[in-house]
Design a protein around this motif. Structure first.
Motif, PDB file in Angstrom:
ATOM      1  N   ARG B  24       0.899  -0.560  -0.152  1.00 21.26           N
ATOM      2  CA  ARG B  24      -0.084   0.186   0.322  1.00 21.26           C
ATOM      3  C   ARG B  24       1.172   1.256   0.247  1.00 21.26           C
ATOM      4  N   SER B  25       2.078   1.412   0.697  1.00 18.31           N
ATOM      5  CA  SER B  25       2.485   2.724   1.159  1.00 18.31           C
ATOM      6  C   SER B  25       3.878   2.513  -0.771  1.00 18.31           C
ATOM      7  N   ASN B  26       3.775   1.410  -0.797  1.00 18.91           N
ATOM      8  CA  ASN B  26       4.801   1.472  -2.440  1.00 18.91           C
ATOM      9  C   ASN B  26       3.655   2.145  -3.952  1.00 18.91           C
ATOM     10  N   LEU B  27       2.831   1.461  -3.405  1.00 25.20           N
ATOM     11  CA  LEU B  27       1.653   1.849  -4.429  1.00 25.20           C
ATOM     12  C   LEU B  27       1.286   3.686  -4.211  1.00 25.20           C
ATOM     13  N   ALA B  28       1.219   4.256  -2.810  1.00 29.68           N
ATOM     14  CA  ALA B  28       1.628   5.617  -2.900  1.00 29.68           C
ATOM     15  C   ALA B  28       2.258   6.305  -3.811  1.00 29.68           C
ATOM     16  N   LEU B  29       3.574   5.655  -3.176  1.00 30.16           N
ATOM     17  CA  LEU B  29       5.341   6.507  -3.629  1.00 30.16           C
ATOM     18  C   LEU B  29       4.814   6.511  -5.029  1.00 30.16           C
ATOM     19  N   VAL B  30       4.622   5.231  -6.254  1.00 32.89           N
ATOM     20  CA  VAL B  30       4.492   5.269  -7.192  1.00 32.89           C
ATOM     21  C   VAL B  30       3.369   6.306  -7.895  1.00 32.89           C
ATOM     22  N   LEU B  31       2.345   5.841  -7.580  1.00 38.25           N
ATOM     23  CA  LEU B  31       1.418   7.140  -8.266  1.00 38.25           C
ATOM     24  C   LEU B  31       2.192   8.576  -7.668  1.00 38.25           C
ATOM     25  N   GLY B  32       2.489   8.678  -6.490  1.00 40.73           N
ATOM     26  CA  GLY B  32       2.903  10.365  -6.551  1.00 40.73           C
ATOM     27  C   GLY B  32       3.807   9.965  -7.104  1.00 40.73           C
ATOM     28  N   SER B  33       4.772   9.724  -7.251  1.00 45.50           N
ATOM     29  CA  SER B  33       5.768  10.050  -8.501  1.00 45.50           C
ATOM     30  C   SER B  33       5.638  10.291  -9.507  1.00 45.50           C
ATOM     31  N   ILE B  34       4.765   9.422 -10.041  1.00 44.98           N
ATOM     32  CA  ILE B  34       3.804   9.784 -11.909  1.00 44.98           C
ATOM     33  C   ILE B  34       2.896  10.815 -11.333  1.00 44.98           C
ATOM     34  N   ALA B  35       2.869  11.096 -10.177  1.00 43.58           N
ATOM     35  CA  ALA B  35       1.426  12.921 -10.115  1.00 43.58           C
ATOM     36  C   ALA B  35       2.868  14.171 -10.452  1.00 43.58           C
ATOM     37  N   GLU B  36       4.406  13.111  -9.601  1.00 43.55           N
ATOM     38  CA  GLU B  36       4.658  14.466  -9.813  1.00 43.55           C
ATOM     39  C   GLU B  36       5.776  15.366 -10.611  1.00 43.55           C
ATOM     40  N   PHE B  37       5.926  14.232 -11.429  1.00 46.61           N
ATOM     41  CA  PHE B  37       7.044  14.681 -12.561  1.00 46.61           C
ATOM     42  C   PHE B  37       5.713  15.650 -13.611  1.00 46.61           C
ATOM     43  N   PRO B  38       6.685  16.730 -14.369  1.00 46.42           N
ATOM     44  CA  PRO B  38       6.106  17.258 -14.819  1.00 46.42           C
ATOM     45  C   PRO B  38       4.531  17.459 -15.839  1.00 46.42           C
ATOM     46  N   PRO B  85      12.470   2.602 -26.710  1.00 43.82           N
ATOM     47  CA  PRO B  85      11.511   3.842 -25.996  1.00 43.82           C
ATOM     48  C   PRO B  85      10.506   2.911 -25.011  1.00 43.82           C
ATOM     49  N   GLY B  86      10.449   3.927 -23.601  1.00 41.10           N
ATOM     50  CA  GLY B  86       9.437   3.661 -22.833  1.00 41.10           C
ATOM     51  C   GLY B  86       8.050   3.508 -22.884  1.00 41.10           C
ATOM     52  N   VAL B  87       7.294   3.122 -22.066  1.00 44.07           N
ATOM     53  CA  VAL B  87       5.616   3.456 -22.208  1.00 44.07           C
ATOM     54  C   VAL B  87       5.184   4.566 -21.514  1.00 44.07           C
ATOM     55  N   GLY B  88       5.010   5.767 -21.705  1.00 40.49           N
ATOM     56  CA  GLY B  88       4.181   6.547 -21.010  1.00 40.49           C
ATOM     57  C   GLY B  88       3.085   6.736 -20.043  1.00 40.49           C
ATOM     58  N   LEU B  89       3.287   7.330 -18.645  1.00 39.51           N
ATOM     59  CA  LEU B  89       2.665   7.109 -17.601  1.00 39.51           C
ATOM     60  C   LEU B  89       2.274   8.222 -17.262  1.00 39.51           C
ATOM     61  N   GLU B  90       0.586   8.191 -17.401  1.00 39.53           N
ATOM     62  CA  GLU B  90       0.325   9.822 -16.851  1.00 39.53           C
ATOM     63  C   GLU B  90      -1.026   8.811 -16.359  1.00 39.53           C
ATOM     64  N   LEU B  91      -1.955  10.260 -15.324  1.00 44.06           N
ATOM     65  CA  LEU B  91      -2.868   9.930 -14.274  1.00 44.06           C
ATOM     66  C   LEU B  91      -4.523  10.142 -15.279  1.00 44.06           C
ATOM     67  N   ASN B  92      -5.062   8.932 -14.552  1.00 42.62           N
ATOM     68  CA  ASN B  92      -5.642   8.674 -15.819  1.00 42.62           C
ATOM     69  C   ASN B  92      -6.822   9.818 -15.913  1.00 42.62           C
ATOM     70  N   PRO B  93      -7.449  10.649 -17.319  1.00 45.33           N
ATOM     71  CA  PRO B  93      -8.270  11.750 -17.348  1.00 45.33           C
ATOM     72  C   PRO B  93      -9.598  11.749 -16.871  1.00 45.33           C
ATOM     73  N   SER B  94     -10.136  10.534 -17.298  1.00 44.37           N
ATOM     74  CA  SER B  94     -11.776  10.388 -17.042  1.00 44.37           C
ATOM     75  C   SER B  94     -11.431   9.477 -15.386  1.00 44.37           C
ATOM     76  N   ARG B  95     -10.909  10.115 -14.867  1.00 46.53           N
ATOM     77  CA  ARG B  95     -10.835   9.841 -13.240  1.00 46.53           C
ATOM     78  C   ARG B  95     -11.747  11.314 -12.456  1.00 46.53           C
ATOM     79  N   ALA B  96     -12.474  11.656 -11.491  1.00 48.46           N
ATOM     80  CA  ALA B  96     -12.095  13.039 -11.168  1.00 48.46           C
ATOM     81  C   ALA B  96     -13.217  12.858 -10.078  1.00 48.46           C
ATOM     82  N   VAL B  97     -12.883  13.985  -9.038  1.00 51.21           N
ATOM     83  CA  VAL B  97     -13.109  14.858  -7.774  1.00 51.21           C
ATOM     84  C   VAL B  97     -13.755  15.038  -7.924  1.00 51.21           C
ATOM     85  N   MET B  98     -15.358  15.562  -6.945  1.00 48.44           N
ATOM     86  CA  MET B  98     -16.168  16.590  -7.311  1.00 48.44           C
ATOM     87  C   MET B  98     -15.712  17.455  -6.095  1.00 48.44           C
TER      88      MET B  98
END
Lengths: 408, 408
Positions: B24-38, B85-98
């Motif tokens: 769980r901790s590493n899941l958050a670490l990876v997700l956070g890392s993806i989000a923090e890239f420019p 070449p690597g496969v790009g990863l990004e936050l899923n743009p079709s998931r959102a919060v209100m």
DNA sequence: TCATATAGTTCAAGCAATGAACTAAAGCTT
DNA sequence: AAGCTTTAGTTCATTGCTTGAACTATATGA
């Protein structure tokens, strides 16, 4: 919606978690569980398993590590009624930590075992006012050596220590930023020289913060959220939230003495205006009471004040009442900022409480109605030695939270 | 001595740590890392591995879980120069919060994707002053349904939401304790009715706290420690320390509006005396400026005030100057309590900043010299929508910190 | 075409907690 | 006194996680 707190959580973006972290976490869990059993109980592995939620197998293995590290020991048997008796576990009484304090009139050192019991305590009077820091530290080091070796004679090993200083500190850099009453500014300390070879080294604390931590440990009501106000020459404070010291981003939170209580008030040694300290600090009270502050012996001045108060002399009484009202204003503001509802009076505020209490409560009611219940304004349970014992206690606690630091 | 922060730490005595916690901790670490890239970077698994310190193997496996949960997606290829070449990863743009907000004059809702981009935002004017809470919530629920379905038409799924309210809240119990300007006292909210079936539910926030969190996200200087002062009808505040909202033991920290700035001052709606709000709240400024506070349209009153200030009319100018000085006193005291050195002016304080700034700085220099550098007194980067966006942002953040909550 | 470099996957190994089975040691029953 | 019951503690196979090495995949450059 409540967010469930994960049992093991990352640091927030830094290092990856490994399975080893789980063990470290559970090591602390088991050690903490053993420590939290009522004194003298000596729980068995099975009881620890029940208390922590770990399996017996895991507890057995973790306990082995803690025994290896010398943090706990097995002690006798522990009949449970019917079945096989458990083997009692308790914190190793021959491991300890040293608390140290440098203050205006004295230096002191104490050896405290892992349960918090004070084994040795020595206070050495010494006028440190405007003294260079090197001789003060040399004297403290000598005191520490003496105390440590007399602990050694009793078979007690000192694992690490904490030093409390009356001033703003930067614990990470072992640096005293300012200690007005010592006359220290930006002093770097060689802390590890105080306890050579101690595996945990020596940590640095602000005096009021350390006292707040001591208060946390000794509170009869078991409060875990309170503001500790320390009345000394200056007025300091320590904020405890969720049983943790709240230090703020730079480590200097809780400077209650410099909350503005009178925008039209006098200058303060901090450079500010109308700070609480200018009304409720020791010297301020002495002069307002019409007493000559005897800087040579503050305790003499204090007993003179107490006598005058008992004799109901109007000057001293109104001076203390004024201090109480101002303290109320400061605490009202502090309550709003950090949302705290409980106050512990330490230092001279504890001594003056009988005269301080009424104006303080009145003032709190006027400026922050409903925030503090009267029974939430209490007097310190630890005496003068608060800072000394608190610094030791804090080191013990950080060890309990990360026992793997001891070789395990 | 610095205590090293463990990568994975226990909760402090509660539940045992398991290997699952590491994931769980590493899941958050990876997700956070993806989000923090420019933004627009779309890092490869290898880049994430390098950034987090995890091995490529672990990242591969963790990324798979995040893809399953729908939190991220693969996007195109990402040539690195020489090799494959690597496969790009990004936050899923079709998931959102209100994000949602109930305020005195309006209700509003916004859909914000996981990167923080505002996809939809609707504001509905509505006079909620002294309105019963049921119809207000019904209107908000209707608004939420509309906004949610129009997000759905664009293929965007709303995972959860946050609601900001101008008053004291108990987020754990979904309860509004007091909201003076709405006339609410001890109101229990059925938050989940606002977003039925949303996997993350709906969280409740204080308005100023939510705005502070929005500020945290949008700060151009990237500050991670500041005090946000929200000037509305009341004066609220939010304290951000280490990029976290500091809420205090009961969740009501940062009530800057009720710091005592004048012990001889007037009564406050909170029952106290001489609170900042009695000098620097909107109505207080309007009356002191000689303007009739138009309770029907506060924005009209505000523009009248701004015009008067631009015309340098003495009444309004001195009223604002007085507010500035008082604000300085309050911030000086707050700085001492929580050790903060940076202030963000929001709400009407942002609008009045040109006239407020000089007296505020002067006052800060007088009452807390050296605490705030002038460049640390800044104006809010988020506009009126701060609370709305902040509540959404906070929900996003808590998801990023515990992505396992989404089925993974 | 081949060498090289980088991305990503597969797999055996190590470590941690778990739960079931087992051994150990007491009290209680008959 | 022998046997039953109950509780404590250990052993061991299993599961889940990260790791590091080996391997496959896919690009550039000579």
């Amino acid at each position: 919606m409540v967010m469930p707190a994960p049992a093991v959580s990352g640091t927030g973006g830094a290092a990856p978690g490994t399975v080893g972290d789980v063990r470290r976490s559970n090591l602390a869990l088991v050690l903490g569980s053993i420590a939290e059993f009522p004194p003298g109980t000596c729980p068995s592995r099975a009881q620890v398993a029940a208390a922590t939620g770990l399996t017996k197998a895991s507890v057995s293995s973790l306990v082995l590590d803690l025994l290896d590290a010398g943090l706990i020991r097995e002690v006798g048997l522990n009949p449970q009624g019917r079945g096989r008796p458990g083997v009692g576990l308790e914190l190793n009484p021959s491991r300890a930590v040293m608390g140290m304090e440098i203050n205006v009139d004295y230096i002191s050192a104490a050896v405290v075992d892992l349960t918090g019991k004070v084994l040795i305590r020595e206070v050495k009077e010494r006028d440190n006012r405007n003294s260079a820091h090197a001789p003060v530290l040399a004297a403290l080091a000598a005191l520490a050596v003496r105390v440590r070796s007399s602990a050694g004679e009793r078979g007690v090993e000192v694992l690490g220590g904490g030093l409390a200083v009356p001033g703003l500190v930067d614990p990470a850099r072992a640096r005293v930023l300012t200690a007005p009453n010592l006359g220290w500014v930006d002093v770097d300390l060689d802390l590890d020289a105080l306890l050579p070879e101690a595996p945990l080294g020596v940590a640095l604390f602000n005096e009021a913060n350390a006292a707040a931590l001591a208060e946390l440990r000794d509170r009869p009501d078991g409060a875990s959220d309170f503001l500790f106000v320390s009345g000394e020459v200056g007025v300091g404070g320590g904020i405890v939230i969720g049983s943790e010291l709240f230090t703020g981003p730079e480590g200097h939170a809780g400077e209650v003495g410099h909350i503005v209580v009178d925008p039209d008030g006098g200058h303060c040694s901090c450079g500010g205006t109308g700070c609480l300290e200018t009304v409720a600090g020791q010297d301020a009270i002495f002069t307002a009471a019409g007493l000559v502050p005897d800087t040579g012996s503050r305790s003499a001045s204090m007993s003179a004040l107490l006598q005058a108060l008992k004799a109901a002399e109007p000057g001293p009484v109104t001076a203390v009442e004024r201090a109480g009202r101002s303290l109320g204003i400061a605490l009202a503001s502090a309550a709003r900022v950090v949302d705290i509802q409980s106050v512990v009076l330490g230092g001279h505020f504890a001594l003056l409480e009988p005269w301080l209490r009424a104006p303080l409560l009145e003032s709190l009611g006027k400026y922050a109605p409903g925030k503090y219940a009267p029974e939430q304004v209490t007097v310190s349970a630890v005496g003068e030695a608060g800072a000394l014992l608190g610094s030791a206690g804090s080191v013990i606690r950080s060890l309990m939270e990360a026992p793997h630091r001891l070789h395990a």
